[in-house]
Design an enzyme around this catalytic site. Structure first.
Site, mmCIF file in Angstrom:
data_model
loop_
_atom_site.group_PDB
_atom_site.id
_atom_site.type_symbol
_atom_site.label_atom_id
_atom_site.label_comp_id
_atom_site.label_asym_id
_atom_site.label_seq_id
_atom_site.Cartn_x
_atom_site.Cartn_y
_atom_site.Cartn_z
ATOM 1 N N ASP A 304 0.863 -1.168 0.000
ATOM 2 C CA ASP A 304 0.000 0.000 0.000
ATOM 3 C C ASP A 304 0.912 1.234 0.000
ATOM 4 O OD1 ASP A 304 -2.162 1.687 -0.007
ATOM 5 O OD2 ASP A 304 -3.254 0.621 1.555
HETATM 6 C C1 NOJ Z 1 -4.110 3.835 -0.013
HETATM 7 C C2 NOJ Z 1 -5.277 2.901 0.157
HETATM 8 O O1 NOJ Z 1 -5.183 2.233 1.387
HETATM 9 C C3 NOJ Z 1 -5.406 1.859 -0.946
HETATM 10 O O2 NOJ Z 1 -6.612 1.190 -0.796
HETATM 11 C C4 NOJ Z 1 -5.270 2.487 -2.289
HETATM 12 O O3 NOJ Z 1 -5.412 1.506 -3.289
HETATM 13 C C5 NOJ Z 1 -3.932 3.183 -2.372
HETATM 14 N N1 NOJ Z 1 -3.888 4.239 -1.383
HETATM 15 C C6 NOJ Z 1 -3.646 3.736 -3.747
HETATM 16 O O4 NOJ Z 1 -4.413 4.828 -4.006
#
Ligand code: NOJ
Length: 761
Positions: A304
């Site tokens: 993430d």
């Molecule tokens: C953070 C989020 O937790 C995740 O779900 C998302 O896909 C990513 N950012 C990318 O934007």
């Protein structure tokens, strides 16, 4: 010019044989737009190996790197800018990009990657297409309330088709985190509290996103997230610690990820949270043992957003280099936005702290997916401006969004048949969400635009021509301003009935949007009290991204319809359902508590040694609260209809079951009301005695059926090892002989019960 024909393809051969690029692109398009043959696995492996053998260490690390573009911001962005990102792509330092939208932007970046880097390796373009790209569907929790995996799959097909037409290859979806704590803002992104329902929906989403051929022009690569147990953050607070027994992890939290991977998902996102002391992003147990060794996952793992950097704040890495050193061997392949692999893998390799074999394995997994996607055959496979112009908001796409919205609505209360509304009555439409367009769309809206959405108020006007329909907000969603109350009360007094559209703003759900209270924000409840005092019938339409604790509100409302954040067509659908054009059929995918103090509350709880006897609620030494009943306001699986359904006794084929055999459990469901309607028939099982204690009941099957008024249908479920197996005391999965109870009904409190015995082997 290097010889790269071993791994390259018609596209590259045409390009670098000296033909003009435009011609090559056109030819590739004509070919791939019609049919894209699936790329054969042997070819993929051989082509990847050939390419890998030619790559420098720096080029390899570039492929392990994913940076954000600047068309969308989904986390903290380092000072950088579009130009320097392009330079990094050109240098080969960044092999993958997310948050870039539109064919024009994507083409610009891809052109640099395939024309200006030494090995011409195409970029992979990712984006959060969570519940639609342009055509926005209900938030995922709402979609789960449809209990209709086939329809959810169709919604993902639409989303993937639109996103692919915008040039994208990869979506960071499905989010399959089980969540039992509505304080957590991201409960809106998943399928709720139950592993069985969650798994069925996870499979549907992966199928819809990836289709049957990853190289087809209208499919995307799915990314199952957030691995793992992100929904179990302590106190429902975002990014917080997760401490779970391995049993709870495996029984409740892991099944949907597994189901998604078994359905073919080829990328996984590691979660922000730690799990039992080790952050998920450096967690060998999760990323290696469970994901790859036990489940045989063949795709790649991306972190993430800046999750490698965050190992330092977690306190498990000394600095960013140390974090990179931990993440790669633990099983991370691609670094989203940390830059830690880019900045530190070379030095850590030189220091002997990681191996080139580990780097190669990660690069190989990523390149294989790029091959499978057909990116090497045509890096511009999704870059067709003409298609982009025509793909969005088509009639069919909107029809799917409308249908899913209708099926996602849950009728929570309907006294005196207040609903459906009758045409011709004067209606006071009140509430801060009644005429809001933007809130309809929910938290992740990708490129969805609210301008053309019909609001609930507008939909009520459309359905009620000739009658007087007024609108006044009465108050804001979340302020203490009561100045609008008087006008709202006057409007209600002048009307035959009031429809209040209340709830949360779309900004109150999603990432980093946690709450400690589960009531209506601001003074909305006070507004409802004032309207109630007018004595007019009150219909409350809810819009929100989480289960709310609305005991008082539910008592005041004559009818209560949960519509979540229902998407582009949601306002229209809500109004049509209010007027009975469609009969609501949604069922709650998560328990609605009476009070926040009951949280976490879920139906599949354990009995305890001192369960409370509902007939004797004051019994002192029992598991209970002093100030609140144990049961929820609305249980999992609950949802009414404008009609009524009657369930017969449960009929079992036999009273015993031998291992390996199957047993049919059947009920007759009759539509005893005046409307045609759909009902979700739910099967729950209870294992009465186990080598470890078992939940009081577990969902093991469901079927959505449609019945005309007066019609009856037999509904059967097959019960066998699959439904009875569990994680036994020795941590092996299997069945145990003994007594089971079978419940079939319209929600998790189903009372129709039968018993059978599973015999010993
Ligand atoms: C953070 C989020 O937790 C995740 O779900 C998302 O896909 C990513 N950012 C990318 O934007």
């Amino acid at each position: 010019m290097p010889d790269f024909t071993a791994f390259q393809t018609p596209f590259f051969q045409a390009r670098f044989a000296g033909r003009p690029l435009a011609l090559a692109v056109l030819a590739a398009f004509l070919f791939f737009a019609s049919t894209a043959p699936a790329v054969e696995p042997e070819t993929v492996s051989a082509r990847t190996d050939a390419l890998l053998a030619r790559m420098t260490l720096a080029e390899k690390i570039g492929q392990l790197t994913l940076f954000t573009g600047y068309s969308g911001i989904t986390g903290p962005v380092k000072e950088q800018g579009q130009q320097s990102l392009l330079k990094q792509v050109c240098k080969g330092d960044c092999g993958n990009v997310f948050n870039l939208i539109s064919v024009a932007e994507i083409k610009k970046f891809q052109k640099v990657a395939v024309e200006e880097t030494r090995l011409h390796i195409p970029l992979l373009f990712g984006y959060d297409v969570i519940h639609g790209y342009k055509t926005i569907f209900p938030i995922c929790l709402g979609a789960a309330a449809s209990w209709n995996p086939a329809l959810i799959e169709s919604s993902e097909r639409v989303a993937a088709t639109e996103a692919a037409a915008a040039g994208l290859d990869w979506t960071f979806a499905p989010m399959v985190d089980i969540a039992r704590d509505p304080r957590w803002g991201r409960i809106c992104e998943g399928a709720g509290e139950d592993p069985f329902l969650g798994s069925a929906i996870a499979v549907a989403r992966v199928r819809g996103i990836q289709g049957t051929n990853l190289a087809a022009p209208d499919t995307l690569l799915a990314c199952v997230k957030h691995f793992a147990a992100y929904g179990a953050v302590q106190s429902g607070r975002e990014y917080n610690t997760v401490d779970l027994s391995e049993r709870m992890l495996r029984e409740v939290y892991l099944p949907p990820y597994r189901a998604a991977i078994d359905a073919g998902a080829l990328s996984v996102m590691s979660a922000f949270n730690e799990l039992n002391g080790t952050p998920a992003t450096a967690n060998r147990f999760l990323l290696q043992r469970v994901l790859r060794d036990e489940w045989g996952f063949q795709g790649f793992v991306v972190t993430d957003y800046t999750a490698i950097n965050e190992l330092v704040m977690h306190g498990s890495a000394a600095d960013e280099g140390d974090a990179a050193r931990q993440a790669l061997p633990a099983g991370v392949d691609m670094d989203m936005q940390s830059g830690a692999f880019l900045n530190h893998l070379q030095e850590r390799l030189a220091a002997g702290q990681i191996t080139e074999a580990q780097i190669n394995a990660a690069v190989k997994r990523i390149l294989e997916i790029k091959f499978k996607l057909g990116l090497f055959d045509n890096p511009f496979r999704h870059c067709d401006e003409q298609r982009e112009q025509q793909a969005f908001y088509t009639k069919e796409n909107l029809a799917t969004a409308y249908r899913l919205a209708c099926e996602s609505f849950v009728l929570l209360k309907n006294t005196n048949q207040t609903l459906p509304l009758k045409v011709g009555k004067n209606i006071a439409v009140i509430g801060p969400l009644a005429d809001s367009r933007r809130d309809l769309l929910g938290s992740w809206i990708a490129e969805g635009k609210a301008d053309s959405c019909e609001t609930v108020f507008e939909g009520i006007q459309r359905n009620n021509p000739g009658a007087k329909v007024t609108f006044t907000a009465g108050c804001d969603i979340d302020s203490t301003n009561r100045a609008g109350f008087a006008k709202a009360v006057t409007a209600a007094k002048r009307a035959d009935l009031a429809v209040l559209v209340l709830g949360e703003s779309c900004e109150m759900s999603g990432e980093a949007k946690c709450r400690t209270s589960l009531g209506l924000p601001g003074v909305q409840t006070e507004l409802l009290r004032e309207i109630k005092k007018t004595g007019k019938p009150v219909v409350v339409v809810l819009m929100n991204g989480r289960p709310l604790a609305l005991e008082e509100e539910s008592q005041m409302a004559d009818a209560l319809l949960e519509t979540w954040f229902p998407g582009t067509e949601g306002g229209k659908a809500a109004a049509d359902v209010l007027f009975g054009q469609h009969n609501p059929c949604g069922k709650l995918p998560a328990t609605f508590p009476r009070a926040v103090g009951q949280v976490p509350i879920f139906y599949a709880a354990k009995n305890t040694g001192r369960p409370l006897d509902p007939a004797n609620p004051k019994d002192v030494y029992k598991s209970k609260y002093l100030d609140c009943p144990n049961d929820p306001l609305y249980p999992f699986g609950f949802g009414l209809s404008y009609t009524t359904f009657n369930y017969s006794e449960v009929r079992l084929e036999r009273a015993t079951l031998k291992p390996g055999e199957k047993l049919q459990a059947t009920v007759t469901v009759t539509n005893t009301g005046n409307y045609a309607g759909a009902e979700v028939v739910q099967l729950y099982l209870r294992d009465l005695v186990g080598s470890v204690t078992r939940p009081v009941r577990e969902l093991k099957g469901f079927q959505k059926i449609e019945l005309r008024a007066g019609e009856s249908r037999e509904v059967s479920f097959s019960i066998g090892e699959n439904e009875l197996k569990f994680l036994r005391a020795d941590m092996t999965v299997g069945t145990e002989p003994g007594q089971y109870e079978v419940f079939i009904g319209s929600d998790s409190r189903a009372t129709a019960v039968a018993k059978f015995e599973l015999l010993a082997r």
